[in-house]
Each structure stands twice: as structure tokens, then as C-alpha cells.
Design a protein around this motif. Structure first.
Motif, PDB file in Angstrom:
ATOM      1  N   PRO A   1       0.835  -1.209   0.000  1.00  0.00           N
ATOM      2  CA  PRO A   1       0.000   0.000   0.000  1.00  0.00           C
ATOM      3  C   PRO A   1       0.872   1.263   0.000  1.00  0.00           C
ATOM      4  O   PRO A   1       1.821   1.371   0.773  1.00  0.00           O
ATOM      5  CB  PRO A   1      -0.812  -0.116   1.294  1.00  0.00           C
TER       6      PRO A   1
ATOM      7  N   GLY B   1      -0.957   4.365  -0.551  1.00  0.00           N
ATOM      8  CA  GLY B   1      -1.909   5.414  -0.227  1.00  0.00           C
ATOM      9  C   GLY B   1      -3.296   4.842  -0.051  1.00  0.00           C
ATOM     10  O   GLY B   1      -3.617   3.792  -0.610  1.00  0.00           O
ATOM     11  N   SER B   2      -4.105   5.503   0.745  1.00  0.00           N
ATOM     12  CA  SER B   2      -5.486   5.098   0.974  1.00  0.00           C
ATOM     13  C   SER B   2      -6.354   6.354   0.915  1.00  0.00           C
ATOM     14  O   SER B   2      -6.022   7.357   1.550  1.00  0.00           O
ATOM     15  CB  SER B   2      -5.620   4.409   2.325  1.00  0.00           C
ATOM     16  N   TYR B   3      -7.468   6.280   0.172  1.00  0.00           N
ATOM     17  CA  TYR B   3      -8.275   7.469  -0.088  1.00  0.00           C
ATOM     18  C   TYR B   3      -9.752   7.149   0.110  1.00  0.00           C
ATOM     19  O   TYR B   3     -10.199   6.042  -0.190  1.00  0.00           O
ATOM     20  CB  TYR B   3      -8.020   7.972  -1.512  1.00  0.00           C
TER      21      TYR B   3
ATOM     22  N   ALA C   1      -8.141   8.618  -5.313  1.00  0.00           N
ATOM     23  CA  ALA C   1      -7.179   7.572  -5.681  1.00  0.00           C
ATOM     24  C   ALA C   1      -6.731   7.758  -7.127  1.00  0.00           C
ATOM     25  O   ALA C   1      -5.549   7.611  -7.451  1.00  0.00           O
ATOM     26  CB  ALA C   1      -7.804   6.194  -5.484  1.00  0.00           C
TER      27      ALA C   1
ATOM     28  N   VAL D   1     -11.996  -1.231  -1.333  1.00  0.00           N
ATOM     29  CA  VAL D   1     -12.073  -2.059  -0.131  1.00  0.00           C
ATOM     30  C   VAL D   1     -13.417  -1.791   0.554  1.00  0.00           C
ATOM     31  O   VAL D   1     -13.931  -0.677   0.509  1.00  0.00           O
ATOM     32  CB  VAL D   1     -10.907  -1.727   0.821  1.00  0.00           C
TER      33      VAL D   1
ATOM     34  N   ARG E   1     -13.344   2.604   0.976  1.00  0.00           N
ATOM     35  CA  ARG E   1     -12.097   3.328   0.744  1.00  0.00           C
ATOM     36  C   ARG E   1     -11.409   2.708  -0.474  1.00  0.00           C
ATOM     37  O   ARG E   1     -11.756   1.621  -0.908  1.00  0.00           O
ATOM     38  CB  ARG E   1     -11.189   3.290   1.961  1.00  0.00           C
ATOM     39  N   TYR E   2     -10.448   3.445  -0.993  1.00  0.00           N
ATOM     40  CA  TYR E   2      -9.714   2.989  -2.172  1.00  0.00           C
ATOM     41  C   TYR E   2      -8.223   3.012  -1.849  1.00  0.00           C
ATOM     42  O   TYR E   2      -7.665   4.059  -1.549  1.00  0.00           O
ATOM     43  CB  TYR E   2     -10.019   3.887  -3.379  1.00  0.00           C
ATOM     44  N   ASP E   3      -7.620   1.824  -1.840  1.00  0.00           N
ATOM     45  CA  ASP E   3      -6.190   1.706  -1.577  1.00  0.00           C
ATOM     46  C   ASP E   3      -5.436   1.695  -2.898  1.00  0.00           C
ATOM     47  O   ASP E   3      -5.883   1.080  -3.871  1.00  0.00           O
ATOM     48  CB  ASP E   3      -5.880   0.424  -0.810  1.00  0.00           C
TER      49      ASP E   3
ATOM     50  N   LEU F   1      -2.061   0.368  -4.463  1.00  0.00           N
ATOM     51  CA  LEU F   1      -0.986  -0.582  -4.217  1.00  0.00           C
ATOM     52  C   LEU F   1       0.072  -0.435  -5.303  1.00  0.00           C
ATOM     53  O   LEU F   1      -0.234  -0.020  -6.422  1.00  0.00           O
ATOM     54  CB  LEU F   1      -1.513  -2.021  -4.234  1.00  0.00           C
TER      55      LEU F   1
ATOM     56  N   ARG G   1       5.531   5.963  -2.661  1.00  0.00           N
ATOM     57  CA  ARG G   1       5.027   6.492  -1.393  1.00  0.00           C
ATOM     58  C   ARG G   1       5.637   7.860  -1.094  1.00  0.00           C
ATOM     59  O   ARG G   1       4.954   8.787  -0.669  1.00  0.00           O
ATOM     60  CB  ARG G   1       5.332   5.509  -0.253  1.00  0.00           C
TER      61      ARG G   1
END
Length: 163
Positions: free
Chosen positions: A23, A25-27, A33, A55, A141-143, A145, A155
Motif C-alpha cells: 500500500p 496510499g489510501s483514499y 485515488a 475495499v 475506501r480505495y487503496d 498498491l 510512497r
């Protein structure tokens, strides 16, 4: 989402497989995202190593309004008239007959077809579903990867982006 420019040899093509990667980022929204991946692309990062994963999927039915017989019949008439207009034009072009006559026959036939195709399903519900709605599949949420080989760099790049 599928992309017509996707590469045939990329892992994950064909049969469904779980996403892989670290991962970065998570949005809370897909738009954010997507903005993060677009930012990486603008920075000339190799985005083919990136995956957006929804997710906590939910099926959301948004109610658009109440259905009544006049609305159902009106919708059937309008959609049928458009279909009939199109079929009348095609019939008028490919026959040597009267185009106006073909249009009128097409529209009348389309209206009848539209009425039937709208009224029968609505009547079959017997008042159990007197509303119109649209369905959506959304994520909590939207990760984002990334493949491990370049995840740290990605990152660090996303840390500079303020969403």
C-alpha cells in the motif's frame, strides 16, 4: 475498470486474482485515488506497477423517485416513439415507398411496443416496487498498491501530493 490499452502479459489479466503489492496510499473516494495515480503518471513514475483497489464494497441503491402509472406509461410512450422513429427512418431509407408513411408506421408500432414493454413489468410487481432507482457498487475506501520494487519511491512521491 478495464482499459483497452492494457498489456496482455501483465499479471492479473484473465481470471480474477487478488491484487498484490504494497500500500502506498489510501483514499476515501475513487476520484482521490485516481488523482494520486495521475500525479504519479505526471511525475513519470511507472504506473503499470500500480493498482487501485476498492475495499469494503457496498451495493448502493439510490432512489430516484416514485413510480406511478402515468409515469410508467409516459416513459413507455416516449422510449417506444424514439425506437419507432429510428425503425421508421431505416424502413423509409431502404424501401422505395413513402418515407412519411414509414415514419408514421414506425412511430405507432414503437409506441405500442414501448407501452407493452413498460406496463407489463410494472404491473407484475403488483405495487411491491413503486419507485425508480439506480444501483451502484461503491467502496468504503480505495487503496493504491504498488509492486514492492518501486513502492517506496511511489510512497515518497505521494507524500508530496496534498489531496
Amino acid at each position: 475498470m478495464t482499459n483497452p490499452l492494457s498489456q496482455p502479459g501483465r499479471p492479473g489479466q484473465g481470471l480474477p486474482t487478488p491484487p498484490s503489492g504494497w500500500p502506498i496510499g489510501s483514499y476515501p473516494t475513487y476520484a482521490e485515488a485516481q488523482k494520486a495515480v495521475d500525479y504519479l503518471s505526471d511525475q513519470e513514475f511507472s504506473v503499470q506497477d500500480v493498482t487501485i483497489v476498492g475495499v469494503d464494497l457496498m451495493q448502493v441503491e439510490r432512489v430516484l423517485g416514485r413510480l406511478t402509472w402515468p409515469k410508467v406509461i409516459g416513459g413507455g410512450v416516449v422510449s417506444g416513439a424514439w425506437l419507432g422513429l429510428f425503425l421508421g427512418l431505416v424502413l423509409g431509407i431502404f424501401t422505395n415507398g413513402n418515407i412519411l408513411g414509414a415514419l408514421i408506421i414506425g412511430i405507432i408500432g414503437g409506441v405500442i411496443f414501448g407501452l407493452i414493454s413498460a406496463a407489463i413489468p410494472y404491473a407484475a410487481t403488483k405495487g411491491q416496487r413503486d419507485f425508480a432507482s439506480s444501483m451502484q457498487l461503491v467502496a468504503g475506501r480505495y487503496d493504491v498498491l504498488c509492486e514492492p520494487k518501486s513502492a517506496e519511491k511511489a510512497r515518497d512521491m505521494l507524500a508530496k501530493l496534498s489531496i
